[in-house]
Design an enzyme around this catalytic site. Structure first.
Site, mmCIF file in Angstrom:
data_model
loop_
_atom_site.group_PDB
_atom_site.id
_atom_site.type_symbol
_atom_site.label_atom_id
_atom_site.label_comp_id
_atom_site.label_asym_id
_atom_site.label_seq_id
_atom_site.Cartn_x
_atom_site.Cartn_y
_atom_site.Cartn_z
ATOM 1 N N ARG A 113 -11.544 -0.894 40.568
ATOM 2 C CA ARG A 113 -11.493 0.557 40.779
ATOM 3 C C ARG A 113 -12.547 1.267 39.933
ATOM 4 N NH1 ARG A 113 -6.005 2.588 39.382
ATOM 5 N NH2 ARG A 113 -6.122 0.853 37.957
ATOM 6 N N ASN B 123 -5.247 1.285 43.946
ATOM 7 C CA ASN B 123 -4.597 0.003 44.199
ATOM 8 C C ASN B 123 -3.515 0.199 45.245
ATOM 9 O OD1 ASN B 123 -6.085 -1.452 42.319
ATOM 10 N ND2 ASN B 123 -4.576 -1.235 40.710
#
Length: 89
Positions: free
Chosen positions: A17, A35
């Site tokens: 990320r 996520n």
């Protein structure tokens, strides 16, 4: 151009990320990365065609330590994507 994908493989717990967020900000894209419960990472981005294509190509590689198995298109989202590009849970 708009992108909405799920990146599958070894993509959680490896800085994926952060990698996406940093690149997307450098490319001046709007959107977010998060996520998913199934272990994938979801990315929604909007911006210049070349910038979005650059991000998509990078998603196929990921950061050091990641193991990308696939980058799968998801159904188009209608929400407005804003800047700065954000990292969510």
């Amino acid at each position: 151009m708009r992108l909405h994908v799920a990146v599958r493989g070894r993509v959680q717990g490896v800085g994926f990320r952060w990698f996406v967020g940093e690149l997307a900000r450098r490319l001046d894209l709007a959107g977010w990365v998060r996520n998913r419960a199934d272990g994938s990472v979801e990315v929604a981005a909007d911006g210049d065609d070349h910038a979005v294509e650059t991000l998509r190509a990078a998603l196929g590689q990921g950061p050091h330590g990641a193991g990308v198995a696939s980058v799968d298109n998801l159904e188009s989202i209608s929400e407005q994507l804003i800047k700065p590009f954000t990292i969510t849970r």
